[in-house]
Design an enzyme around this catalytic site. Structure first.
Site, PDB file in Angstrom:
ATOM      1  N   LYS A   1       0.975  -0.988  -0.020  1.00 52.02           N
ATOM      2  CA  LYS A   1      -0.165   0.089  -0.161  1.00 52.02           C
ATOM      3  C   LYS A   1       0.930   1.479  -0.125  1.00 52.02           C
ATOM      4  O   LYS A   1       0.648   2.124  -0.885  1.00 52.02           O
ATOM      5  CB  LYS A   1      -0.883   0.014   1.391  1.00 52.02           C
ATOM      6  CG  LYS A   1      -1.815   1.114   1.354  1.00 52.02           C
ATOM      7  CD  LYS A   1      -2.668   1.047   2.771  1.00 52.02           C
ATOM      8  CE  LYS A   1      -2.956   2.444   3.108  1.00 52.02           C
ATOM      9  NZ  LYS A   1      -3.699   2.662   4.663  1.00 52.02           N
TER      10      LYS A   1
ATOM     11  N   ASP B   1      -6.625   0.219  -0.022  1.00 50.06           N
ATOM     12  CA  ASP B   1      -6.873   0.617   1.535  1.00 50.06           C
ATOM     13  C   ASP B   1      -8.159  -0.042   1.868  1.00 50.06           C
ATOM     14  O   ASP B   1      -8.915  -0.710   1.076  1.00 50.06           O
ATOM     15  CB  ASP B   1      -6.747   1.919   1.847  1.00 50.06           C
ATOM     16  CG  ASP B   1      -7.815   2.659   1.403  1.00 50.06           C
ATOM     17  OD1 ASP B   1      -8.641   2.242   0.414  1.00 50.06           O
ATOM     18  OD2 ASP B   1      -8.280   3.900   1.857  1.00 50.06           O
TER      19      ASP B   1
END
Ligand code: SF4
Length: 211
Positions: A121, A139
């Site tokens: 991420k 996310d």
């Protein structure tokens, strides 16, 4: 409607709804984004943005953070939660940047991923926001919305969602799309009570069609 057709429609709708797509974490330098994204784990971006100015007031550079004792970092970042592990990761990461990269943030995904405390991420976020490269940041908002809309089928693992999205999202659209998922996930498609009646995606969303 194929997933590809669906995602193209979603991209267009969300562009109109949220013309400005950018990271909600405040930063001026690439290394600061690495710090912020580590602090953002299980914490709100707003809280992180309150804490980072205090951190940079005391440690204004990669070199300063690399030289700091992790306990000094923890004393400041504690309100973001998980203080000891976040402080340890930030310390290790800044030391690697200082010792191996001349205080700069590396520019390849693989190098970013190898930094302490940096996952897919964070690496994608830096690739997209700092270097303007194709990126998909999976996310919690992205994963929830992709499952509801029907872009993925009951997949919760971030890496698997990312892999499925790479198959259908035009590479140059991925980074902004993920920022817009965050905005839409906060404003309309909120967790556990999505506001389908006022959603601009209602006619292309699998969840809304099944209601
Ligand atoms: S229609 Fe409902 S479930 Fe689908 S994206 Fe909009 S708010 Fe979320």
């Amino acid at each position: 409607m194929t997933k590809k057709q669906r995602v193209l429609a979603v991209i267009e709708r969300l562009k109109k709804e949220y013309p400005e797509a950018s990271c909600t974490l405040a930063y001026e330098d690439a290394w600061q984004l690495l710090v912020s994204v580590r602090l953002a784990a299980q914490c709100t971006d707003a809280r992180v943005d309150q804490i980072t100015p205090l951190l940079y007031e005391k440690f204004p550079s990669v070199a300063a953070l690399a030289a700091a004792d992790p306990s000094e970092i923890e004393a400041i970042v504690r309100p973001c939660g998980l203080g000891p592990s976040k402080a340890r990761d930030i310390s290790k990461c800044m030391r690697v940047l200082h010792e191996q990269y001349d205080d700069q943030v590396p520019t390849t995904f693989e190098e970013l991923l190898a930094l302490p405390g940096v996952g897919r991420k964070s690496a994608n976020l830096v690739m997209g926001d700092v270097f303007g490269k194709p990126a998909i940041v999976t996310d919690t908002h992205c994963i929830r919305l992709c499952n509801l809309i029907g872009l993925v089928d009951n997949i919760k693992d971030p890496a698997k969602v990312e892999r499925e999205l790479w198959k259908i999202v035009p590479p140059e659209e991925g980074n902004d799309l993920c920022h817009r998922f965050v905005l839409h996930g906060r404003a309309v498609c909120v967790a556990r009570r999505p506001q389908c009646d006022v959603c601009c995606l209602a006619d292309v969303c699998k969840h809304a069609a099944a209601r």
